[in-house]
Design an enzyme around this catalytic site. Structure first.
Site, PDB file in Angstrom:
ATOM      1  N   LYS A  37      13.401  17.581   5.374  1.00 50.81           N
ATOM      2  CA  LYS A  37      13.635  16.828   6.613  1.00 50.81           C
ATOM      3  C   LYS A  37      13.100  17.517   7.871  1.00 50.81           C
ATOM      4  O   LYS A  37      12.772  16.862   8.852  1.00 50.81           O
ATOM      5  CB  LYS A  37      15.117  16.518   6.760  1.00 50.81           C
ATOM      6  CG  LYS A  37      15.566  15.475   5.749  1.00 50.81           C
ATOM      7  CD  LYS A  37      16.896  14.890   6.124  1.00 50.81           C
ATOM      8  CE  LYS A  37      17.181  13.622   5.339  1.00 50.81           C
ATOM      9  NZ  LYS A  37      17.472  13.906   3.921  1.00 50.81           N
TER      10      LYS A  37
ATOM     11  N   GLU B  10      20.910   9.410  13.936  1.00 47.37           N
ATOM     12  CA  GLU B  10      22.042   9.000  13.113  1.00 47.37           C
ATOM     13  C   GLU B  10      21.911   9.736  11.786  1.00 47.37           C
ATOM     14  O   GLU B  10      20.811  10.103  11.375  1.00 47.37           O
ATOM     15  CB  GLU B  10      22.067   7.494  12.908  1.00 47.37           C
ATOM     16  CG  GLU B  10      21.257   6.979  11.735  1.00 47.37           C
ATOM     17  CD  GLU B  10      19.759   7.047  11.956  1.00 47.37           C
ATOM     18  OE1 GLU B  10      19.318   6.665  13.045  1.00 47.37           O
ATOM     19  OE2 GLU B  10      19.050   7.478  11.034  1.00 47.37           O
TER      20      GLU B  10
ATOM     21  N   SER C 127      13.135  17.848  -3.379  1.00 49.31           N
ATOM     22  CA  SER C 127      13.269  17.569  -1.938  1.00 49.31           C
ATOM     23  C   SER C 127      14.266  18.467  -1.222  1.00 49.31           C
ATOM     24  O   SER C 127      14.164  18.656  -0.010  1.00 49.31           O
ATOM     25  CB  SER C 127      13.655  16.100  -1.736  1.00 49.31           C
ATOM     26  OG  SER C 127      14.823  15.787  -2.473  1.00 49.31           O
TER      27      SER C 127
HETATM   28  C1  LIG Z   1      17.716  12.935   2.920  1.00 45.32           C
HETATM   29  C2  LIG Z   1      17.319  13.421   1.595  1.00 45.32           C
HETATM   30  C3  LIG Z   1      16.667  12.574   0.665  1.00 45.32           C
HETATM   31  C4  LIG Z   1      16.424  11.112   0.897  1.00 45.32           C
HETATM   32  O1  LIG Z   1      15.663  10.800   2.034  1.00 45.32           O
HETATM   33  P1  LIG Z   1      14.146  10.326   1.936  1.00 45.32           P
HETATM   34  O2  LIG Z   1      13.815   9.866   3.321  1.00 45.32           O
HETATM   35  O3  LIG Z   1      14.065   9.220   0.946  1.00 45.32           O
HETATM   36  O4  LIG Z   1      13.337  11.491   1.520  1.00 45.32           O
HETATM   37  C5  LIG Z   1      16.272  13.112  -0.548  1.00 45.32           C
HETATM   38  N1  LIG Z   1      16.505  14.414  -0.855  1.00 45.32           N
HETATM   39  C6  LIG Z   1      17.126  15.252   0.013  1.00 45.32           C
HETATM   40  C7  LIG Z   1      17.354  16.666  -0.396  1.00 45.32           C
HETATM   41  C8  LIG Z   1      17.556  14.791   1.260  1.00 45.32           C
HETATM   42  O5  LIG Z   1      18.174  15.631   2.109  1.00 45.32           O
END
Ligand SMILES: *Cc1c(COP(=O)(O)O)cnc(C)c1O
Length: 365
Positions: A102, A124, A350
Protein backbone atom coordinates in the site's frame (compact mmCIF):
# COMPACT_ATOMS: atom_id res chain seq x y z
CA UNK A 1 17.93 3.94 -8.62
CA UNK A 2 18.23 2.30 -12.00
CA UNK A 3 15.93 -0.49 -11.00
CA UNK A 4 13.10 1.88 -10.19
CA UNK A 5 14.00 4.53 -12.74
CA UNK A 6 11.24 3.51 -15.10
CA UNK A 7 8.44 4.21 -12.63
CA UNK A 8 5.64 6.20 -14.25
CA UNK A 9 7.32 6.06 -17.64
CA UNK A 10 6.38 4.19 -20.73
CA UNK A 11 3.39 4.45 -22.99
CA UNK A 12 -0.06 3.53 -21.82
CA UNK A 13 -0.84 0.32 -23.68
CA UNK A 14 -4.14 -0.31 -22.02
CA UNK A 15 -7.18 1.92 -21.49
CA UNK A 16 -8.64 4.06 -19.97
CA UNK A 17 -9.80 6.65 -22.46
CA UNK A 18 -9.84 10.37 -21.61
CA UNK A 19 -13.00 9.92 -19.53
CA UNK A 20 -11.44 7.12 -17.49
CA UNK A 21 -13.47 4.36 -19.19
CA UNK A 22 -12.04 0.83 -19.45
CA UNK A 23 -14.34 -0.43 -22.19
CA UNK A 24 -17.77 -0.29 -20.59
CA UNK A 25 -16.37 0.13 -17.09
CA UNK A 26 -15.19 3.05 -15.00
CA UNK A 27 -15.79 6.75 -15.31
CA UNK A 28 -17.27 8.96 -12.60
CA UNK A 29 -20.32 8.23 -10.50
CA UNK A 30 -20.06 10.92 -7.82
CA UNK A 31 -21.93 14.05 -6.67
CA UNK A 32 -21.80 16.84 -9.28
CA UNK A 33 -19.95 19.08 -6.79
CA UNK A 34 -16.91 16.79 -6.95
CA UNK A 35 -16.39 16.95 -10.72
CA UNK A 36 -14.23 20.12 -10.57
CA UNK A 37 -12.08 18.51 -7.84
CA UNK A 38 -11.62 15.37 -9.95
CA UNK A 39 -10.71 17.55 -12.94
CA UNK A 40 -8.18 19.44 -10.80
CA UNK A 41 -6.74 16.12 -9.62
CA UNK A 42 -6.51 14.78 -13.18
CA UNK A 43 -4.63 17.90 -14.33
CA UNK A 44 -2.28 17.78 -11.32
CA UNK A 45 -1.56 14.08 -11.80
CA UNK A 46 -0.94 14.46 -15.53
CA UNK A 47 1.53 17.27 -14.82
CA UNK A 48 3.23 15.41 -11.95
CA UNK A 49 3.81 12.19 -13.86
CA UNK A 50 5.51 14.16 -16.61
CA UNK A 51 7.67 16.13 -14.14
CA UNK A 52 11.19 14.84 -13.51
CA UNK A 53 11.34 16.44 -10.03
CA UNK A 54 8.22 14.57 -8.86
CA UNK A 55 9.39 11.29 -10.38
CA UNK A 56 12.84 11.51 -8.84
CA UNK A 57 11.47 12.40 -5.39
CA UNK A 58 9.09 9.45 -5.55
CA UNK A 59 11.78 7.07 -6.84
CA UNK A 60 14.21 8.11 -4.08
CA UNK A 61 11.58 7.62 -1.35
CA UNK A 62 10.55 4.26 -2.79
CA UNK A 63 14.17 3.15 -2.58
CA UNK A 64 15.48 4.78 0.59
CA UNK A 65 12.31 4.93 2.71
CA UNK A 66 10.00 2.16 1.52
CA UNK A 67 12.65 -0.42 0.59
CA UNK A 68 12.21 -0.96 -3.16
CA UNK A 69 13.00 -3.04 -5.05
CA UNK A 70 11.47 -5.81 -2.94
CA UNK A 71 13.10 -9.25 -3.36
CA UNK A 72 11.91 -12.09 -5.55
CA UNK A 73 12.28 -15.34 -3.62
CA UNK A 74 12.04 -18.89 -4.92
CA UNK A 75 9.92 -21.01 -2.56
CA UNK A 76 11.83 -24.20 -3.26
CA UNK A 77 11.12 -26.04 -0.03
CA UNK A 78 7.42 -25.27 -0.23
CA UNK A 79 7.23 -26.60 -3.80
CA UNK A 80 9.17 -29.74 -2.83
CA UNK A 81 7.04 -30.46 0.23
CA UNK A 82 3.85 -30.10 -1.78
CA UNK A 83 5.26 -32.19 -4.64
CA UNK A 84 4.70 -29.43 -7.22
CA UNK A 85 6.10 -29.77 -10.71
CA UNK A 86 6.28 -26.02 -11.30
CA UNK A 87 8.73 -23.52 -9.81
CA UNK A 88 7.12 -21.00 -7.45
CA UNK A 89 8.49 -17.51 -6.83
CA UNK A 90 7.23 -15.01 -4.26
CA UNK A 91 7.31 -11.26 -4.89
CA UNK A 92 7.99 -9.98 -1.39
CA UNK A 93 5.76 -6.91 -1.03
CA UNK A 94 5.39 -8.04 2.59
CA UNK A 95 8.90 -6.66 3.12
CA UNK A 96 7.92 -3.13 2.07
CA UNK A 97 7.79 -0.54 4.91
CA UNK A 98 4.49 -0.84 6.86
CA UNK A 99 4.24 -4.46 5.71
CA UNK A 100 2.30 -4.33 2.45
CA UNK A 101 2.21 -2.91 -1.08
CA UNK A 102 0.00 0.00 0.00
CA UNK A 103 2.89 2.41 0.59
CA UNK A 104 3.67 2.50 -3.17
CA UNK A 105 0.33 4.23 -3.65
CA UNK A 106 0.25 6.51 -0.60
CA UNK A 107 3.78 7.80 -1.25
CA UNK A 108 2.76 8.82 -4.76
CA UNK A 109 -0.57 10.34 -3.76
CA UNK A 110 0.55 12.23 -0.65
CA UNK A 111 3.52 13.66 -2.59
CA UNK A 112 0.94 14.80 -5.15
CA UNK A 113 -1.21 16.34 -2.38
CA UNK A 114 1.74 18.41 -1.18
CA UNK A 115 2.53 19.46 -4.75
CA UNK A 116 -1.09 20.61 -5.14
CA UNK A 117 -0.75 22.75 -2.01
CA UNK A 118 -3.23 20.68 0.02
CA UNK A 119 -2.25 20.58 3.70
CA UNK A 120 -5.00 18.21 4.78
CA UNK A 121 -5.22 14.56 3.68
CA UNK A 122 -8.25 12.33 4.27
CA UNK A 123 -8.59 8.60 3.72
CA UNK A 124 -10.98 5.79 4.50
CA UNK A 125 -9.84 2.41 5.71
CA UNK A 126 -11.36 -0.99 6.46
CA UNK A 127 -8.75 -3.28 7.98
CA UNK A 128 -6.63 -0.23 8.73
CA UNK A 129 -3.71 -0.95 6.38
CA UNK A 130 -4.44 1.90 3.99
CA UNK A 131 -5.02 4.22 6.95
CA UNK A 132 -1.61 3.29 8.37
CA UNK A 133 0.10 3.74 4.99
CA UNK A 134 -1.53 7.17 4.55
CA UNK A 135 -0.73 8.28 8.12
CA UNK A 136 2.87 7.14 7.60
CA UNK A 137 3.46 9.35 4.56
CA UNK A 138 1.59 12.29 6.13
CA UNK A 139 3.97 12.04 9.09
CA UNK A 140 6.92 11.87 6.69
CA UNK A 141 5.80 14.98 4.78
CA UNK A 142 4.30 16.90 7.71
CA UNK A 143 0.68 16.97 6.52
CA UNK A 144 -2.52 16.73 8.57
CA UNK A 145 -4.16 13.29 8.28
CA UNK A 146 -7.74 12.27 9.06
CA UNK A 147 -8.81 8.65 8.61
CA UNK A 148 -12.46 7.57 8.49
CA UNK A 149 -13.09 4.06 9.75
CA UNK A 150 -16.32 2.19 10.49
CA UNK A 151 -16.93 1.84 14.22
CA UNK A 152 -17.01 -1.94 13.89
CA UNK A 153 -13.62 -1.94 12.16
CA UNK A 154 -12.20 0.42 14.82
CA UNK A 155 -13.05 -2.25 17.40
CA UNK A 156 -11.82 -5.18 15.25
CA UNK A 157 -8.55 -3.56 14.16
CA UNK A 158 -7.40 -1.91 17.39
CA UNK A 159 -3.63 -2.28 16.74
CA UNK A 160 -3.90 -0.38 13.44
CA UNK A 161 -5.96 2.36 15.13
CA UNK A 162 -3.16 2.76 17.70
CA UNK A 163 -0.57 2.82 14.91
CA UNK A 164 -2.37 5.62 13.06
CA UNK A 165 -2.68 7.63 16.26
CA UNK A 166 1.00 7.15 17.11
CA UNK A 167 1.78 8.45 13.61
CA UNK A 168 -0.15 11.63 14.41
CA UNK A 169 -3.34 10.91 12.47
CA UNK A 170 -6.87 11.48 13.73
CA UNK A 171 -9.08 8.39 13.42
CA UNK A 172 -12.79 9.25 13.07
CA UNK A 173 -15.12 6.32 13.83
CA UNK A 174 -18.16 6.18 11.52
CA UNK A 175 -21.38 5.09 13.22
CA UNK A 176 -23.68 5.13 10.16
CA UNK A 177 -25.03 2.06 8.36
CA UNK A 178 -23.15 -1.20 8.80
CA UNK A 179 -20.27 0.74 10.47
CA UNK A 180 -17.70 -0.72 8.04
CA UNK A 181 -15.65 0.33 4.99
CA UNK A 182 -18.60 1.32 2.77
CA UNK A 183 -19.84 3.78 5.40
CA UNK A 184 -16.34 5.14 5.97
CA UNK A 185 -16.13 5.83 2.21
CA UNK A 186 -19.39 7.81 2.31
CA UNK A 187 -18.08 9.90 5.21
CA UNK A 188 -14.79 10.57 3.45
CA UNK A 189 -16.64 11.73 0.33
CA UNK A 190 -18.86 14.00 2.47
CA UNK A 191 -15.74 15.52 4.05
CA UNK A 192 -14.17 16.02 0.61
CA UNK A 193 -17.27 17.78 -0.76
CA UNK A 194 -17.19 20.16 2.22
CA UNK A 195 -13.43 20.86 2.33
CA UNK A 196 -12.40 20.31 -1.25
CA UNK A 197 -10.26 23.47 -1.50
CA UNK A 198 -7.84 22.46 1.28
CA UNK A 199 -8.20 18.70 1.22
CA UNK A 200 -6.72 15.80 -0.73
CA UNK A 201 -8.68 12.51 -0.73
CA UNK A 202 -6.25 9.58 -0.80
CA UNK A 203 -8.03 6.47 -2.12
CA UNK A 204 -6.46 3.14 -1.18
CA UNK A 205 -7.15 0.91 -4.17
CA UNK A 206 -7.42 0.94 -7.96
CA UNK A 207 -11.08 1.88 -7.67
CA UNK A 208 -13.30 4.95 -7.27
CA UNK A 209 -13.94 7.75 -9.79
CA UNK A 210 -11.49 8.65 -12.60
CA UNK A 211 -8.55 9.40 -12.30
CA UNK A 212 -8.05 7.20 -9.19
CA UNK A 213 -8.07 3.75 -10.88
CA UNK A 214 -5.47 4.71 -13.46
CA UNK A 215 -3.40 6.78 -11.01
CA UNK A 216 -3.23 3.93 -8.48
CA UNK A 217 -2.33 1.49 -11.26
CA UNK A 218 0.51 3.74 -12.40
CA UNK A 219 1.81 3.96 -8.82
CA UNK A 220 1.56 0.19 -8.23
CA UNK A 221 2.83 -1.05 -11.61
CA UNK A 222 6.40 -0.85 -10.29
CA UNK A 223 5.67 -4.29 -8.76
CA UNK A 224 5.19 -5.95 -12.15
CA UNK A 225 8.10 -4.10 -13.73
CA UNK A 226 10.40 -5.39 -11.00
CA UNK A 227 8.94 -8.88 -11.40
CA UNK A 228 9.77 -8.87 -15.12
CA UNK A 229 13.40 -7.83 -14.50
CA UNK A 230 13.86 -10.17 -11.55
CA UNK A 231 12.36 -13.16 -13.39
CA UNK A 232 14.71 -12.45 -16.30
CA UNK A 233 17.66 -12.43 -13.87
CA UNK A 234 16.59 -15.60 -12.07
CA UNK A 235 15.20 -17.69 -14.93
CA UNK A 236 16.15 -15.89 -18.11
CA UNK A 237 12.51 -15.38 -19.05
CA UNK A 238 9.12 -14.08 -17.94
CA UNK A 239 6.85 -16.22 -15.75
CA UNK A 240 4.10 -18.41 -17.24
CA UNK A 241 1.58 -17.05 -14.78
CA UNK A 242 1.34 -14.23 -12.26
CA UNK A 243 -1.13 -14.61 -9.42
CA UNK A 244 -2.40 -11.94 -7.03
CA UNK A 245 -5.35 -11.43 -4.69
CA UNK A 246 -8.06 -8.88 -5.41
CA UNK A 247 -9.62 -6.66 -2.76
CA UNK A 248 -10.21 -3.41 -4.61
CA UNK A 249 -7.58 -4.53 -7.12
CA UNK A 250 -4.44 -2.45 -6.56
CA UNK A 251 -1.76 -5.05 -5.83
CA UNK A 252 -3.16 -7.29 -8.58
CA UNK A 253 -3.19 -4.58 -11.26
CA UNK A 254 0.26 -3.48 -10.06
CA UNK A 255 1.66 -7.00 -10.43
CA UNK A 256 -0.13 -7.75 -13.71
CA UNK A 257 -0.13 -4.57 -15.73
CA UNK A 258 3.37 -5.15 -17.10
CA UNK A 259 2.24 -8.50 -18.53
CA UNK A 260 -1.04 -7.54 -20.14
CA UNK A 261 0.88 -6.61 -23.29
CA UNK A 262 2.88 -9.87 -23.46
CA UNK A 263 1.46 -11.99 -26.28
CA UNK A 264 3.45 -15.07 -25.24
CA UNK A 265 2.03 -15.05 -21.78
CA UNK A 266 -1.46 -16.36 -22.00
CA UNK A 267 -2.01 -17.57 -18.53
CA UNK A 268 -2.36 -14.99 -15.81
CA UNK A 269 -4.35 -16.19 -12.89
CA UNK A 270 -5.92 -13.89 -10.39
CA UNK A 271 -8.01 -14.50 -7.42
CA UNK A 272 -11.01 -12.59 -6.21
CA UNK A 273 -13.03 -12.88 -3.04
CA UNK A 274 -15.79 -10.50 -2.10
CA UNK A 275 -16.43 -11.93 1.31
CA UNK A 276 -13.58 -13.45 3.20
CA UNK A 277 -11.99 -14.39 6.48
CA UNK A 278 -9.49 -11.72 5.47
CA UNK A 279 -10.79 -8.22 6.29
CA UNK A 280 -8.58 -6.71 3.59
CA UNK A 281 -10.40 -8.63 0.86
CA UNK A 282 -13.84 -7.73 2.12
CA UNK A 283 -14.06 -4.82 -0.28
CA UNK A 284 -17.38 -3.46 -1.59
CA UNK A 285 -16.27 -3.31 -5.23
CA UNK A 286 -13.50 -4.14 -7.67
CA UNK A 287 -11.74 -1.55 -9.87
CA UNK A 288 -12.94 -1.05 -13.46
CA UNK A 289 -9.72 -2.28 -15.11
CA UNK A 290 -10.27 -5.73 -13.61
CA UNK A 291 -13.82 -5.82 -14.97
CA UNK A 292 -12.37 -4.95 -18.38
CA UNK A 293 -9.53 -7.51 -18.15
CA UNK A 294 -12.00 -10.17 -17.19
CA UNK A 295 -14.34 -9.34 -20.05
CA UNK A 296 -11.47 -9.30 -22.55
CA UNK A 297 -10.34 -12.72 -21.30
CA UNK A 298 -6.84 -11.38 -20.60
CA UNK A 299 -6.97 -12.40 -16.94
CA UNK A 300 -8.92 -15.07 -15.13
CA UNK A 301 -10.55 -14.65 -11.74
CA UNK A 302 -11.27 -17.43 -9.30
CA UNK A 303 -12.37 -17.69 -5.69
CA UNK A 304 -10.72 -19.41 -2.79
CA UNK A 305 -12.27 -20.77 0.39
CA UNK A 306 -11.18 -19.62 3.84
CA UNK A 307 -10.01 -23.18 4.54
CA UNK A 308 -7.80 -23.33 1.42
CA UNK A 309 -6.27 -19.95 2.27
CA UNK A 310 -5.49 -21.10 5.82
CA UNK A 311 -3.88 -24.26 4.47
CA UNK A 312 -1.62 -22.26 2.14
CA UNK A 313 -0.85 -19.89 5.02
CA UNK A 314 0.31 -22.73 7.28
CA UNK A 315 2.30 -24.43 4.52
CA UNK A 316 4.26 -21.25 3.75
CA UNK A 317 4.91 -20.45 7.41
CA UNK A 318 6.32 -23.92 8.08
CA UNK A 319 8.19 -24.56 4.84
CA UNK A 320 9.76 -21.13 4.31
CA UNK A 321 9.52 -19.20 7.58
CA UNK A 322 7.29 -16.54 6.05
CA UNK A 323 4.01 -15.51 7.70
CA UNK A 324 1.90 -13.97 4.92
CA UNK A 325 -1.14 -11.72 5.20
CA UNK A 326 -4.40 -13.66 4.90
CA UNK A 327 -5.13 -11.75 1.68
CA UNK A 328 -1.84 -12.97 0.22
CA UNK A 329 -2.55 -16.52 1.40
CA UNK A 330 -5.56 -16.52 -0.94
CA UNK A 331 -3.28 -15.73 -3.89
CA UNK A 332 -0.77 -18.33 -2.72
CA UNK A 333 -3.46 -20.99 -2.55
CA UNK A 334 -4.48 -20.30 -6.18
CA UNK A 335 -0.83 -20.21 -7.24
CA UNK A 336 -0.13 -23.60 -5.68
CA UNK A 337 -3.11 -25.09 -7.52
CA UNK A 338 -1.75 -23.55 -10.73
CA UNK A 339 1.80 -24.82 -10.12
CA UNK A 340 0.68 -28.35 -10.96
CA UNK A 341 0.38 -27.09 -14.55
CA UNK A 342 2.51 -23.99 -15.06
CA UNK A 343 6.26 -24.35 -15.11
CA UNK A 344 7.15 -20.95 -13.77
CA UNK A 345 4.63 -19.32 -11.51
CA UNK A 346 4.87 -16.10 -9.63
CA UNK A 347 2.71 -15.01 -6.73
CA UNK A 348 2.53 -11.48 -5.39
CA UNK A 349 2.85 -11.74 -1.61
CA UNK A 350 1.00 -8.48 -0.98
CA UNK A 351 1.64 -8.22 2.76
CA UNK A 352 2.83 -9.78 6.00
CA UNK A 353 0.57 -11.59 8.41
CA UNK A 354 1.29 -10.03 11.79
CA UNK A 355 -1.99 -8.12 11.67
CA UNK A 356 -3.94 -11.37 11.15
CA UNK A 357 -2.54 -13.51 13.96
CA UNK A 358 -5.68 -13.19 16.13
CA UNK A 359 -7.99 -14.21 13.28
CA UNK A 360 -5.72 -17.08 12.26
CA UNK A 361 -5.27 -18.53 15.75
CA UNK A 362 -9.04 -18.39 16.21
CA UNK A 363 -9.65 -20.11 12.85
CA UNK A 364 -7.03 -22.84 13.37
CA UNK A 365 -8.59 -23.93 16.68
C1 LIG B 1 -5.27 -3.98 1.33
C2 LIG B 1 -4.63 -5.27 1.06
C3 LIG B 1 -5.06 -6.09 -0.02
C4 LIG B 1 -6.24 -5.78 -0.89
O1 LIG B 1 -6.18 -4.55 -1.57
P1 LIG B 1 -5.89 -4.46 -3.13
O2 LIG B 1 -6.17 -3.03 -3.47
O3 LIG B 1 -6.81 -5.39 -3.83
O4 LIG B 1 -4.48 -4.82 -3.34
C5 LIG B 1 -4.37 -7.27 -0.26
N1 LIG B 1 -3.32 -7.65 0.52
C6 LIG B 1 -2.89 -6.89 1.55
C7 LIG B 1 -1.74 -7.37 2.36
C8 LIG B 1 -3.52 -5.68 1.86
O5 LIG B 1 -3.09 -4.94 2.89
Amino acid sequence: MKEIGSILSGETLAPPDARGRFGEYGGRFVPETLIPALDELTRAWTAARADAAYKVELAVLLETYAGRPTPLFRAERLARELGLKGRVYLKREDLLHTGAHKLNNTLGQVLLARRMGKRRVIAETGAGQHGVATATVCALLGLECIVYMGELDVARQAPNVSRMQLLGAEVRPVTAGSRTLKDAMNEAIRDWVTNVRTTYYCIGSAAGPHPYPVMVRELQKVIGEEIARQAQDAEGRLPDAVVACVGGGSNAIGALHRFVREPSQDDEGQLGESHSISAGLDYPGVGPEHAWLKESGRASYTTCTDAAALEAFSALARAEGIIPALESAHALSAALAEAGRARLILVNLSGRGDKDLGTILEALK
